[in-house]
Scaffold this active site. Structure first.
Site, PDB file in Angstrom:
ATOM      1  N   LYS B  76     -45.371 -20.394 -30.183  1.00 45.67           N
ATOM      2  CA  LYS B  76     -45.598 -19.565 -31.372  1.00 45.67           C
ATOM      3  C   LYS B  76     -46.895 -20.016 -32.018  1.00 45.67           C
ATOM      4  O   LYS B  76     -47.168 -21.224 -32.100  1.00 45.67           O
ATOM      5  CB  LYS B  76     -44.416 -19.743 -32.334  1.00 45.67           C
ATOM      6  CG  LYS B  76     -44.420 -18.792 -33.525  1.00 45.67           C
ATOM      7  CD  LYS B  76     -43.153 -18.967 -34.369  1.00 45.67           C
ATOM      8  CE  LYS B  76     -43.094 -17.960 -35.512  1.00 45.67           C
ATOM      9  NZ  LYS B  76     -41.863 -18.099 -36.318  1.00 45.67           N
ATOM     10  N   SER B 151     -39.431 -13.776 -37.324  1.00 50.10           N
ATOM     11  CA  SER B 151     -40.874 -13.772 -37.163  1.00 50.10           C
ATOM     12  C   SER B 151     -41.343 -14.220 -35.781  1.00 50.10           C
ATOM     13  O   SER B 151     -42.484 -13.970 -35.425  1.00 50.10           O
ATOM     14  CB  SER B 151     -41.500 -14.675 -38.219  1.00 50.10           C
ATOM     15  OG  SER B 151     -41.169 -16.032 -37.977  1.00 50.10           O
ATOM     16  N   SER B 175     -35.670 -16.618 -37.951  1.00 51.40           N
ATOM     17  CA  SER B 175     -36.845 -16.226 -37.167  1.00 51.40           C
ATOM     18  C   SER B 175     -36.802 -16.578 -35.689  1.00 51.40           C
ATOM     19  O   SER B 175     -37.643 -16.110 -34.925  1.00 51.40           O
ATOM     20  CB  SER B 175     -38.113 -16.816 -37.788  1.00 51.40           C
ATOM     21  OG  SER B 175     -38.490 -16.074 -38.915  1.00 51.40           O
TER      22      SER B 175
END
Lengths: 481, 486
Positions: B76, B151, B175
């Protein structure tokens, strides 16, 4: 109107840890800009603070020294505001749960009274960096070497009632932190900075007047001057029926005036909240007690011991214990010459005079404590008298050698040979027949006064080397015929 | 190319059936072929990947390997990677190249894994749909008109589309779990403090936690084994010893007590999702588990509590993005204030600005007690709910999200509907317990995720429960059909 001044002080003492409060970067002064920094001090994304336990130990030491409650659970909080030299956009400090709680200090004043000043709290916080506005052609340079340097902010109660008390309090704090070895006390380099909160109220009134805060006053002398001129400024306004504006002011030592920096209306809302990157600092009684047991002798304890062990007056003991360096120096002198009273007189008298003339600290004295002690031994054993010793000290100060070397090189040794002295006195009596007649005709009281004349003659004849202790009985005996 | 597990790939690499360079090239080719449509990567680090793969092959030759050696993974884009662009999907950090490596990525690197690139996300991890990215929305590989969740949407989409074997994600309010659910993969949010946050760009420090996203529980266990454990750079990282997360996977589930909180099956839950969850629970009963009805009475309060605490911390955490030292700075600032205002107004997206303002307000003088302190009190109640429930049961199960993946743009104008997406996940972060999402079926052709929540540091138990289910079912092996060029 008769005004009473009310003062509370906030002192920021930079703790002498090797590394910063929340990073492993060095805290040394004067390094190239932005070299004493890590990711944490630069406020890099993703960087996290790690608390330096050494700062905790130092804060607890201070807490003990000011008779304070120790925070068994202290919490770091973020103080949020934007400034270019504040890299994270917040300062990590302590708000609701400081490491040091309520305490107090008893301060001996010159007039012999003791002033008690309450300590509200002392908390740990990190310093910001520095903005440099010169040399950047309209731009600002940022140096983050100081960023995250550990500070202990010591907040007093509004108990102080004069500039003198304020200075005595700051000196006491200075003396405590340097004794503890937790701050180098160097005010010129900013290791100790002081904010003064000051208000006036009519004498006898209970409630406080509106206060102003004078920021960053960084010497004992400036603290006194800043307070005096702020008192005058506020008194002038109040006498004219005006109102004091609550604001932050700066002291300008060049103009000897304070001027407004920002008013309450411009004040930040710092949005304090507990720092989620740091756990609460929880300590146990064992830790607190161990630090207490390891505390060095504090100034007040040292002064008491000096009075007790050396039979010094309260004032002398106070002066000699004001700094650890001074106290250590004195004790070495006393141990060398074995006469504390004489040592105290010489350290506070002749030596301090020489130091002041050269603007030197006692740690930089060209005459070591042992050397001074050896000089005083020569007074004690009657090798020289006090007056000669002063000139020997000056010669030692000038680097001419040890006391014994100078005494010997200059032939300053007192004459103590009774035979030689008797011969010399007999000569003086013979040469001053008229004065001898007068003396012999005089009564006891008059004689005491007249003997000074003969003593002067003896000293003159011996070039000051005749030992007065030997001269006096012989002189009296021969005069009495 | 068929999807394979870390265990299988590791075995093939060890047997020299395939080299890490070949494997890495395959994945890089797949990224080229499909990511134009998915947009799951912000940066593809082809050169680094090939160099790391070559190095991994050398280690394999020497027999000096860990299970992750040579395995292509993605991170990420909020994990700082030394010398590699790290944007947090924000214009604010569009040019930010960190001078250091996060603990999570360092540990995965040290285990010999290959970094394919940095995945797309909601800006600063704020969002539930991956539509809040400066680099454009990520598409759901199961249906390109739908969101992948957020997210960590880029990581979830990349794993689902087999554009990496596994990926890292972070979970502040769901997330990892919600995008895992939306994309039909397995994701684990560990106990707060289990994994170091050092080098992870903070959203809400007391809630953020990094974790693995992969096809299966077993793959997640391999990643967790690498990243979990104490780190002296993170004061909130736990010193509790890690477990062998693989050793416990084969434990049978006889006698497992599963708590089903009634609050997770109320109004607003999509029918197809409820059915898939009920079927999964039946499957667990077949595996020897017993079901207990429980209650987590303060669940509803998790949304207001979270939306005060997270923005409050964010408002402070994001203060360092001021245009002074790195990242975006506005053109020709008039003065300092102008620089601050325009750099931040131009550099942050709308959702980020909204949360900064909410947080700033909540911490303001006069409002702090009513908002921040009250939210913290609610947080304690929520935590107590879990602690009490977990005295009666071993794990708690329920849906990850009330719906399957929704359409792109469907909720962008309705922030409250968007925030309600997180109703089942937020409370886990507030309590700090670990939780997983595993695929358990489909509703309207979109994957459904089951949430498994456990006690503090019970990651091994969660992985065991998930693995046993995955041995009995094949939902986690379902893959989306990606069209050529899509």
């Amino acid at each position: 109107m008769n005004w009473e001044v009310v003062i509370g002080l906030e002192i920021h003492a930079q703790l002498s840890t090797k590394s910063k409060l929340f990073s492993g970067a060095a805290t040394s002064f004067g390094a190239e800009p932005n070299t004493n920094t890590t990711l944490v001090d630069l406020g890099m994304p993703g960087a996290l603070p790690v608390f330096n336990k050494e700062a905790l130990r130092m804060a607890v030491m201070f807490g003990h020294a000011v008779n304070a409650e120790i925070g068994m659970k202290s919490v770091f909080a973020r103080k949020n505001y934007f400034y270019p030299d504040l890299p994270k956009g917040y300062q990590t400090s302590q708000m609701d749960d400081p490491i040091v709680g309520k305490g107090y200090l008893d301060i001996p004043m010159e007039d012999g009274s003791v002033k008690r000043v309450g300590i509200t709290r002392a908390h740990l916080e990190e310093d910001a960096g520095k903005s440099l506005h010169e040399d950047f052609h309209g731009m600002t340079g940022i140096d983050l070497n100081r960023s995250s340097t550990p500070l202990l902010e010591i907040v007093s109660e509004p108990d102080i009632r004069s500039a003198k008390e304020a200075v005595a309090y700051v000196k006491m704090i200075h003396s405590i932190v340097t004794y503890l070895g937790i701050c180098d006390g160097n005010m010129a380099e900013g290791s100790m900075r002081c904010d003064v909160n000051l208000s006036l109220r009519p004498k006898g009134q209970q409630e406080f007047g509106t206060r102003t805060e004078i920021k960053n006053v960084n010497s004992f002398r400036f603290i006194e001057k800043a307070i005096l001129c702020e008192i005058e400024r506020q008194a002038d306004i109040l006498e004219d029926g005006g109102k004091i504006v609550q604001e932050t002011r700066l002291y300008d030592p060049d103009k000897d005036e304070t001027r407004s920096m920002r008013t309450k209306e411009d004040a930040n809302d710092y949005r304090y909240f507990p720092c989620p990157d740091l756990l609460p600092v929880v300590i146990d009684q064992e830790y607190v007690d161990a630090i207490k047991a390891s505390l060095p002798e504090l100034p007040s304890q040292k002064a008491a011991r000096f009075q007790e062990a050396y039979q010094l007056s309260e004032y002398d003991a106070g002066v000699l214990s004001a700094s650890r360096a001074m106290a250590d120096y004195f004790e070495t002198v006393a141990a060398t010459c074995n006469n504390a009273k004489v040592s105290a007189n010489w350290v506070m008298g002749e030596l301090s005079k020489l130091l002041n003339q050269s603007n030197l600290d006692i740690t930089d004295s060209p005459v070591s404590a042992t050397a001074l002690g050896e000089l005083l031994v020569r007074i004690e054993d009657n090798t020289i008298n006090g007056k000669t010793a002063k000139s020997v000290l000056q010669a030692m100060w000038d680097g001419e050698g040890s006391a014994d070397e100078i005494i010997s090189a200059k032939g300053l040794k007192q004459v103590t040979d009774t035979g030689a002295i008797e011969t010399m006195i007999q000569g003086i009596i013979d040469a001053n027949a008229a004065q001898v007649e007068q003396y012999r005709a005089a009564d006891e009281d008059k004689r005491k006064k007249m003997i000074g004349f003969f003593m002067g003659q003896v000293m003159k004849a011996s070039q000051g080397k005749a030992n007065p202790g030997v001269v006096t009985p012989i002189l009296t005996k021969l005069l009495n015929g | 190319m068929t999807t394979q597990s870390i265990a299988e790939l590791s075995q093939q690499l060890a047997n020299k059936e395939v080299s890490s360079v070949e494997l890495t090239k395959d994945y890089l080719a797949r990224i080229k072929q499909h990511d134009g449509a998915l947009n799951s990567y912000i940066t593809v680090t082809e050169e680094i990947a090939l160099a790391q793969a070559e190095y991994a092959d050398k280690l394999i030759q020497q027999g000096n390997t860990s299970p992750l050696t040579g395995i292509p993974v993605a991170h990420k884009d909020l994990f700082c990677t030394d010398g590699v662009l790290t944007t947090c999907a924000s214009k604010m950090l569009h040019n930010f190249v960190p001078p250091y490596e996060s603990t999570v990525t360092q540990r995965i690197k040290s285990a010999g894994a290959v970094m394919l690139g940095k995945t797309n996300m909601d800006e600063f991890a704020m969002g539930s749909s991956n539509e809040n990215s400066h680099f454009g929305a990520v598409k759901n590989p199961w249906d390109l008109t739908k969101v992948p969740g957020g997210s960590s949407g880029g990581s979830a989409a990349a794993v689902a589309a087999n554009l990496c074997v596994a990926a890292t994600g972070t979970d502040t309010g769901g997330s990892i779990r919600q995008p895992a659910s939306f994309c039909g993969i397995t994701g684990l949010k560990p106990t707060y403090g289990r994994v170091s946050r050092f080098g992870m760009i903070a959203y809400a420090s007391s809630l953020d936690q990094a974790g693995p996203m992969a096809r299966s529980a077993q793959d997640c266990a391999y990643l967790l084994q690498a990243i979990a454990g104490f780190d002296h750079n993170d004061s909130t990282c736990s010193e509790v010893a890690t477990e062998d997360y693989l050793a416990g996977l084969d434990q049978p589930l006889n006698g497992l007590r599963i708590g089903l909180p009634k609050e997770y099956f109320g109004e607003g839950l999509q029918e197809g999702v409820a059915v898939a969850i009920q079927n999964a629970v039946k499957e667990f009963e077949k595996l020897g588990a017993t079901v207990v009805d429980i209650s987590l009475p303060n669940l509803q309060l998790s949304i207001p509590s979270y939306y005060v605490i997270a923005p409050s911390e964010a408002s402070s955490n994001l203060s360092r993005f001021d245009g002074v030292r790195y990242g975006y700075r506005c053109e020709d600032p008039k003065d300092l204030m102008d620089m601050y205002k325009r750099s931040r107004a131009e550099g942050f997206g709308k959702e980020v600005q909204k949360r900064i303002m909410v947080g700033t307000y909540a911490l303001s003088e006069g409002y702090y007690d009513a908002y921040y302190l009250k939210a913290q009190r609610i947080r304690r109640l929520i935590k107590e709910d879990f602690v009490n429930a977990l005295k009666q049961v071993d794990v708690i199960m329920g849906p990850v999200a009330p719906t399957t993946a929704f359409g792109l743009g469907a909720k962008t104008d309705d922030p409250v509907a968007m925030y309600l997406e997180d109703i089942y996940t937020l409370s886990v972060n507030l309590a700090g317990i670990p939780a997983m999402s595993i695929p358990v079926g489909f509703a309207d052709n979109m994957p459904v995720g089951l949430q498994i929540m456990g006690n503090y540091f019970a990651e091994a138990k969660l992985l065991n429960v998930a693995h046993q289910y995955q041995l009995a079912t094949d939902w986690h092996q379902q893959t989306p059909n990606l069209a050529e060029g899509a």
